[in-house]
Design an enzyme around this catalytic site. Structure first.
Site, short mmCIF file in Angstrom:
data_model
loop_
_atom_site.label_atom_id
_atom_site.label_comp_id
_atom_site.label_asym_id
_atom_site.label_seq_id
_atom_site.Cartn_x
_atom_site.Cartn_y
_atom_site.Cartn_z
N LYS A 157 -1.53 0.36 -8.33
CA LYS A 157 -1.33 0.29 -9.78
C LYS A 157 -1.69 -1.07 -10.37
O LYS A 157 -1.40 -1.34 -11.53
CB LYS A 157 0.13 0.63 -10.10
CG LYS A 157 0.50 2.06 -9.75
CD LYS A 157 1.93 2.40 -10.11
CE LYS A 157 2.25 3.84 -9.76
NZ LYS A 157 3.65 4.21 -10.07
N ASP A 187 0.85 -1.19 0.00
CA ASP A 187 0.00 0.00 0.00
C ASP A 187 0.88 1.24 0.00
O ASP A 187 2.03 1.21 0.45
CB ASP A 187 -0.88 0.04 1.25
CG ASP A 187 -2.10 -0.87 1.13
OD1 ASP A 187 -2.40 -1.29 0.00
OD2 ASP A 187 -2.72 -1.14 2.16
#
Length: 410
Positions: free
Chosen positions: A222, A200
Site C-alpha cells: 500500500k 510484505d
C-alpha cells in the site's frame, strides 16, 4: 554454613590460573565457558573424556595426567573440583580454603565456597540464575528459569528497553513461510526492537499484532508509488525512515534472497549510506513441502532439487529459465509464484521429455492454518488448479518425492 544467600558476581578470568580437578562429564560441560573466558586452565586428572582430551590436544587447556597432589592449587584464582575421588576432592577443597581460592564442588555444594549458576547468552548479555541457598537446590528448576529468560530475550517476547542510543538502520528479515513460530530467533528479536516495520503480505502477519503500539507498521503493498515503480518506492521508504534515526525492519516472506529482491534493497540502502543487516529466513521452497509431508530430496528417489520462479511463462521472452534442461533432470523441481502459469509450465516440461505422469503437488498457504495440498500430474495439473481453485501463495513440487510420504490431497 550460615543460611545466607550467595553473593552473585562475574569473574574476569582472562589469563588467570584456573584448576579443574577431574576430566569427566562435569568438566566437559564447564570447560568450554572457562576457555571462552580466556582462563589459563590446568586440568588434573588421570583420565578424560574424548571431548576433554580434544581440548588438551588443541592446546586450549594444559592436562596433567595424574591424580590430585597437594600444591596443585597454588596461585590459582578459581577451582572446579569434579573428580570421582571424594577423598581427593576434600583435600583439594581444603587447599583451596587455605589459599583463599574460590572453589566449586560438583559432589558437595555445601562444602564449596562458590556455586556455578545456570547461564545462557543473548546478544551480548549473559543471564545467570543462582539458587539462594545450598539446601534444597533444584538445578533443573534453575535451568528452566534461565531457559525461559534467554528464550524470551531471543524471540522478543521479553523486551528490555534500550536506554542508550541505538544505531539507526535497516534489517532485511526473512520471516519464513508464514507460521509465526518459524521466524528465526534473531529476526523475532529485531522485530520486537523496531520503530518501523515495512511488511510484505507473505510475511508472518500474526507477529505484527504483537508489536508495541508505538511501532509504525507499513504494508509494502500500500505504499503510494506515484512516479516510482513499486520496488523503488519501497526502497525510498526504507531510506526515508532510516534517515530519521529509526530502527527499520523490512519483514519479508521466506528468505530475503530467494526471489525476495533483498539484494535490490540492500544495494539501494548502501548507495544511500544506510547500514543494513540481513537476517536469513526459512525458504518456503523447502519448508512448505516439508509441512505437507514432502521431502524435496530422498535417498534413492531424488539426489537434487531445483528451485524456479514461475512468475514468467516459459514462452515469455523475459524468461531466464532453461525449461528444456529442467525437463531432463531426474530430481525434484520446486516452483514458486507459478500457480497461474503451471498449465503452460507443465506442457513445456512434457514437450521437452518429462513424463506426463510425473507427480505434482500444490501446497497452498503452507505452514498456516489454511494450508491445503492438492495432488495431480503434469498431464492434469492445469485443469486440477482450475477445478480445485488453487490460489496463490502456493508452492508447487514436481517429481517422484511427491509420492514418498503420506498424501493428504484436498
Amino acid at each position: 554454613m550460615a543460611e545466607n544467600p550467595a553473593y552473585p558476581v562475574g569473574l574476569r578470568l582472562t589469563g588467570r590460573k584456573v584448576v579443574v580437578l577431574g576430566g569427566g562429564q562435569v568438566a566437559q560441560r564447564r570447560l568450554p565457558a572457562l576457555i571462552a573466558a580466556g582462563a589459563d586452565i590446568l586440568l588434573v586428572s588421570p583420565e578424560a573424556t574424548p571431548s576433554v582430551e580434544a581440548m588438551a590436544d588443541a592446546g586450549e587447556i594444559t592436562w596433567h595426567k595424574r591424580p590430585y597432589a597437594e600444591g596443585d592449587l597454588a596461585d590459582a584464582w578459581y577451582a572446579l573440583i569434579a573428580s570421582g575421588d571424594t577423598e581427593a576432592n576434600t583435600r583439594a577443597s581444603a587447599e583451596a580454603e587455605r589459599h583463599r581460592v574460590w572453589c566449586v564442588r560438583s559432589d558437595d555444594a555445601d562444602a564449596a565456597t562458590a556455586w556455578t549458576p545456570a547461564t545462557g547468552h543473548s546478544e551480548g548479555v549473559t543471564v545467570a540464575v543462582l539458587t539462594t541457598e545450598a539446601r534444597g537446590r533444584d538445578p533443573r528448576h534453575t535451568a528452566a528459569i534461565r531457559d525461559a529468560v534467554v528464550e524470551g530475550l531471543r524471540d522478543g517476547t521479553l523486551v528490555a528497553p534500550h536506554h542508550r542510543t541505538r544505531t539507526p538502520g535497516v534489517a532485511l528479515v526473512g520471516g519464513g513461510p508464514g507460521d509465526p513460530d518459524l521466524i528465526t530467533v534473531r529476526g523475532r528479536r529485531l522485530l520486537a526492537e523496531a520503530d518501523v516495520v515495512i511488511a510484505d503480505r507473505l510475511g508472518p502477519r500474526d507477529l505484527l499484532a504483537e508489536l508495541p503500539p508505538h511501532v509504525e507498521v507499513i504494508d509494502a503493498a500500500k505504499i503510494p508509488y506515484g512516479r516510482f515503480m513499486a520496488q523503488e518506492a519501497i526502497n525510498n521508504a526504507l531510506i526515508e525512515h532510516a534517515k530519521q534515526g529509526k530502527s527499520v525492519v523490512r519483514l519479508k516472506g521466506g528468505d530475503p534472497y530467494v526471489f525476495g529482491r533483498g539484494m535490490e534493497e540492500l544495494n539501494a540502502l548502501a548507495e544511500a549510506g544506510i547500514p543494513c543487516t540481513v537476517v536469513p529466513g526459512i525458504s518456503s521452497s523447502i519448508s512448505v513441502p516439508g509441512a505437507a509431508g514432502i521431502p524435496v530430496t530422498h535417498r534413492g528417489v531424488a539426489h537434487e532439487f531445483t528451485v524456479v520462479s514461475g512468475h514468467v511463462a516459459p514462452d515469455d521472452e523475459r524468461s531466464l529459465v532453461d525449461w528444456a534442461s529442467l525437463a531432463k533432470l531426474t530430481g525434484t523441481l520446486v516452483i514458486l509464484m507459478g500457480v497461474d502459469k503451471i498449465g503452460k509450465i507443465a506442457e513445456t516440461l512434457v514437450a521437452h521429455g518429462k513424463p506426463a505422469d510425473t507427480p505434482v503437488a500444490l501446497v497452498q498457504e503452507g505452514t498456516t492454518a489454511a494450508q491445503r495440498r492438492v495432488d495431480a500430474t503434469l498431464a492434469t495439473v492445469g485443469e486440477t488448479v482450475r477445478a480445485q481453485q488453487v490460489k496463490p501463495p502456493a508452492v508447487i513440487v514436481i517429481g517422484a518425492v511427491v509420492g514418498v510420504g503420506p498424501q493428504t490431497s484436498a
